[in-house]
Design a protein around this motif. Structure first.
Motif, PDB file in Angstrom:
ATOM      1  N   ARG A  62      -0.333  10.612   5.746  1.00  0.00           N
ATOM      2  CA  ARG A  62      -0.557  11.931   5.137  1.00  0.00           C
ATOM      3  C   ARG A  62       0.745  12.498   4.577  1.00  0.00           C
ATOM      4  N   LEU A  63       1.825  12.349   5.328  1.00  0.00           N
ATOM      5  CA  LEU A  63       3.120  12.850   4.872  1.00  0.00           C
ATOM      6  C   LEU A  63       3.549  12.154   3.584  1.00  0.00           C
ATOM      7  N   LEU A  64       3.388  10.847   3.524  1.00  0.00           N
ATOM      8  CA  LEU A  64       3.774  10.111   2.321  1.00  0.00           C
ATOM      9  C   LEU A  64       2.963  10.576   1.109  1.00  0.00           C
ATOM     10  N   VAL A  65       1.667  10.774   1.308  1.00  0.00           N
ATOM     11  CA  VAL A  65       0.818  11.251   0.211  1.00  0.00           C
ATOM     12  C   VAL A  65       1.250  12.645  -0.226  1.00  0.00           C
ATOM     13  N   GLU A  66       1.489  13.521   0.751  1.00  0.00           N
ATOM     14  CA  GLU A  66       1.894  14.893   0.428  1.00  0.00           C
ATOM     15  C   GLU A  66       3.236  14.937  -0.293  1.00  0.00           C
ATOM     16  N   GLU A  67       4.110  13.970   0.025  1.00  0.00           N
ATOM     17  CA  GLU A  67       5.434  13.939  -0.601  1.00  0.00           C
ATOM     18  C   GLU A  67       5.436  13.202  -1.939  1.00  0.00           C
ATOM     19  N   GLY A  68       4.264  12.723  -2.357  1.00  0.00           N
ATOM     20  CA  GLY A  68       4.165  12.165  -3.699  1.00  0.00           C
ATOM     21  C   GLY A  68       4.035  10.664  -3.822  1.00  0.00           C
ATOM     22  N   ALA A  69       3.786   9.953  -2.720  1.00  0.00           N
ATOM     23  CA  ALA A  69       3.587   8.504  -2.816  1.00  0.00           C
ATOM     24  C   ALA A  69       2.398   8.212  -3.730  1.00  0.00           C
ATOM     25  N   ASP A  70       2.533   7.202  -4.555  1.00  0.00           N
ATOM     26  CA  ASP A  70       1.489   6.856  -5.525  1.00  0.00           C
ATOM     27  C   ASP A  70       0.436   5.966  -4.859  1.00  0.00           C
ATOM     28  N   PRO A  71      -0.795   6.464  -4.668  1.00  0.00           N
ATOM     29  CA  PRO A  71      -1.831   5.675  -3.992  1.00  0.00           C
ATOM     30  C   PRO A  71      -2.498   4.643  -4.898  1.00  0.00           C
ATOM     31  N   THR A  72      -2.147   4.638  -6.170  1.00  0.00           N
ATOM     32  CA  THR A  72      -2.806   3.725  -7.116  1.00  0.00           C
ATOM     33  C   THR A  72      -2.014   2.447  -7.360  1.00  0.00           C
ATOM     34  N   LEU A  73      -0.813   2.356  -6.826  1.00  0.00           N
ATOM     35  CA  LEU A  73       0.015   1.171  -7.066  1.00  0.00           C
ATOM     36  C   LEU A  73      -0.613  -0.076  -6.449  1.00  0.00           C
ATOM     37  N   LYS A  74      -0.315  -1.226  -7.051  1.00  0.00           N
ATOM     38  CA  LYS A  74      -0.806  -2.509  -6.548  1.00  0.00           C
ATOM     39  C   LYS A  74       0.377  -3.415  -6.225  1.00  0.00           C
ATOM     40  N   ASN A  75       0.193  -4.257  -5.210  1.00  0.00           N
ATOM     41  CA  ASN A  75       1.246  -5.229  -4.910  1.00  0.00           C
ATOM     42  C   ASN A  75       1.022  -6.491  -5.738  1.00  0.00           C
ATOM     43  N   ASP A  76       1.785  -7.527  -5.471  1.00  0.00           N
ATOM     44  CA  ASP A  76       1.716  -8.733  -6.298  1.00  0.00           C
ATOM     45  C   ASP A  76       0.377  -9.454  -6.190  1.00  0.00           C
ATOM     46  N   LEU A  77      -0.389  -9.149  -5.141  1.00  0.00           N
ATOM     47  CA  LEU A  77      -1.719  -9.747  -4.988  1.00  0.00           C
ATOM     48  C   LEU A  77      -2.813  -8.860  -5.573  1.00  0.00           C
ATOM     49  N   GLY A  78      -2.387  -7.757  -6.193  1.00  0.00           N
ATOM     50  CA  GLY A  78      -3.348  -6.845  -6.791  1.00  0.00           C
ATOM     51  C   GLY A  78      -3.998  -5.904  -5.798  1.00  0.00           C
ATOM     52  N   LEU A  79      -3.422  -5.774  -4.608  1.00  0.00           N
ATOM     53  CA  LEU A  79      -4.001  -4.926  -3.566  1.00  0.00           C
ATOM     54  C   LEU A  79      -3.395  -3.525  -3.611  1.00  0.00           C
ATOM     55  N   THR A  80      -4.249  -2.519  -3.446  1.00  0.00           N
ATOM     56  CA  THR A  80      -3.804  -1.130  -3.384  1.00  0.00           C
ATOM     57  C   THR A  80      -3.752  -0.667  -1.933  1.00  0.00           C
ATOM     58  N   ALA A  81      -3.306   0.562  -1.735  1.00  0.00           N
ATOM     59  CA  ALA A  81      -3.271   1.123  -0.383  1.00  0.00           C
ATOM     60  C   ALA A  81      -4.669   1.170   0.230  1.00  0.00           C
ATOM     61  N   ILE A  82      -5.680   1.461  -0.581  1.00  0.00           N
ATOM     62  CA  ILE A  82      -7.055   1.475  -0.062  1.00  0.00           C
ATOM     63  C   ILE A  82      -7.455   0.084   0.425  1.00  0.00           C
ATOM     64  N   ASP A  83      -7.060  -0.947  -0.297  1.00  0.00           N
ATOM     65  CA  ASP A  83      -7.363  -2.314   0.133  1.00  0.00           C
ATOM     66  C   ASP A  83      -6.698  -2.620   1.477  1.00  0.00           C
ATOM     67  N   PHE A  84      -5.461  -2.170   1.638  1.00  0.00           N
ATOM     68  CA  PHE A  84      -4.760  -2.378   2.910  1.00  0.00           C
ATOM     69  C   PHE A  84      -5.509  -1.688   4.048  1.00  0.00           C
ATOM     70  N   ALA A  85      -5.973  -0.471   3.805  1.00  0.00           N
ATOM     71  CA  ALA A  85      -6.700   0.274   4.834  1.00  0.00           C
ATOM     72  C   ALA A  85      -8.029  -0.402   5.159  1.00  0.00           C
ATOM     73  N   ARG A  86      -8.707  -0.901   4.145  1.00  0.00           N
ATOM     74  CA  ARG A  86      -9.988  -1.580   4.372  1.00  0.00           C
ATOM     75  C   ARG A  86      -9.794  -2.870   5.157  1.00  0.00           C
ATOM     76  N   GLN A  87      -8.741  -3.615   4.834  1.00  0.00           N
ATOM     77  CA  GLN A  87      -8.481  -4.862   5.555  1.00  0.00           C
ATOM     78  C   GLN A  87      -8.259  -4.608   7.044  1.00  0.00           C
ATOM     79  N   ALA A  88      -7.692  -3.446   7.353  1.00  0.00           N
ATOM     80  CA  ALA A  88      -7.432  -3.089   8.752  1.00  0.00           C
ATOM     81  C   ALA A  88      -8.610  -2.354   9.381  1.00  0.00           C
ATOM     82  N   ASP A  89      -9.689  -2.172   8.609  1.00  0.00           N
ATOM     83  CA  ASP A  89     -10.885  -1.481   9.096  1.00  0.00           C
ATOM     84  C   ASP A  89     -10.550  -0.077   9.597  1.00  0.00           C
ATOM     85  N   ARG A  90      -9.767   0.642   8.781  1.00  0.00           N
ATOM     86  CA  ARG A  90      -9.346   1.996   9.148  1.00  0.00           C
ATOM     87  C   ARG A  90      -9.991   2.989   8.179  1.00  0.00           C
ATOM     88  N   ALA A  91     -11.178   3.416   8.529  1.00  0.00           N
ATOM     89  CA  ALA A  91     -11.962   4.280   7.650  1.00  0.00           C
ATOM     90  C   ALA A  91     -11.253   5.597   7.359  1.00  0.00           C
TER      91      ALA A  91
END
Length: 226
Positions: free
Chosen positions: A177-206
């Motif tokens: 939450r702090l990172l988001v509030e401070e301006g972290a970009d939630p739309t960025l993708k890593n080299d595998l094309g994964l976003t932060a939402i993908d990371f959260a889904r992989q960890a099953d963290r709704a």
């Protein structure tokens, strides 16, 4: 040689003996055992007697990194206070002391290392990546400290992973939450094309999926539901 001179010479040799003795294996073992047991007084005593604060253990790990990884806070404080400490000594994984302090939520060590010019924005994996992965009670405070010290919030690891991605998979909701509030970009993708939402889904963290999805919608209000 007069009796007085012989006495002075003997005293000089006796005073030097503890320092010279530190070269033997026993002192080396004592040093790293004291770090393991978080015996700050013993570490400080060996350092005063001439032991190298930059010594490496049998696995090649710098003493300070050993202390911080093991959360031996008294030993780490003694090492940080030592003359001649090289704060940017790295291990084989290119981890720095500040990275391990960040992971463990050791705020006092992190502040002291930053005062000694530890690199907040080292290339590759950064202290902020490690802080974002932390789960200690001081994890959010550590992230806040690094951001105050101009840590780049969207730093990319060698594979393009950002601190926010690490937070939503491994860290706490407060940190994400702090990172988001401070301006972290939630739309960025890593080299595998994964976003932060993908990371959260992989960890099953709704809860993390919802947090990031809300951040994406705030940035892109016309985007559909996740």
């Amino acid at each position: 040689m007069t009796s007085r001179r012989r006495t002075l010479a003997w005293l000089a040799l006796a005073a030097a003996a503890p320092v010279a003795g530190l070269a033997h294996a026993g002192a080396y073992e004592d040093f790293f055992k004291a770090i393991e047991l978080d015996n700050g007084a013993a570490v400080a005593d060996l350092l005063r007697r001439g032991f190298d604060p930059n010594a490496r253990d049998p696995k090649g790990q710098p003493a300070l990194i050993v202390a911080l990884r093991g959360d031996s806070r008294k030993a780490a404080a003694a090492l940080i206070a030592a003359r001649g400490l090289k704060v940017e000594e790295r291990n084989a994984k290119d981890e720095s002391a500040l990275m391990l302090a960040a992971l463990r939520g050791n705020l006092s060590a992190a502040r002291a290392l930053i005062k000694l010019d530890a690199d907040v924005n080292k290339t590759g994996w950064t202290p902020l990546h490690y802080a974002a992965s932390g789960t200690t009670q001081d994890a959010a405070a550590m992230v806040a400290l690094l951001l105050e010290e101009s840590a780049y919030i969207d730093a990319a690891s060698p594979n393009g992973t950002t601190p926010l991605m690490m937070a939503v998979r491994y860290g706490t909701a407060d940190v994400a939450r702090l990172l988001v509030e401070e301006g972290a970009d939630p739309t960025l993708k890593n080299d595998l094309g994964l976003t932060a939402i993908d990371f959260a889904r992989q960890a099953d963290r709704a809860d993390m999926v919802d947090l990031v999805a809300q951040a994406v919608r705030r940035r892109q209000p016309n985007r559909g539901q996740w």
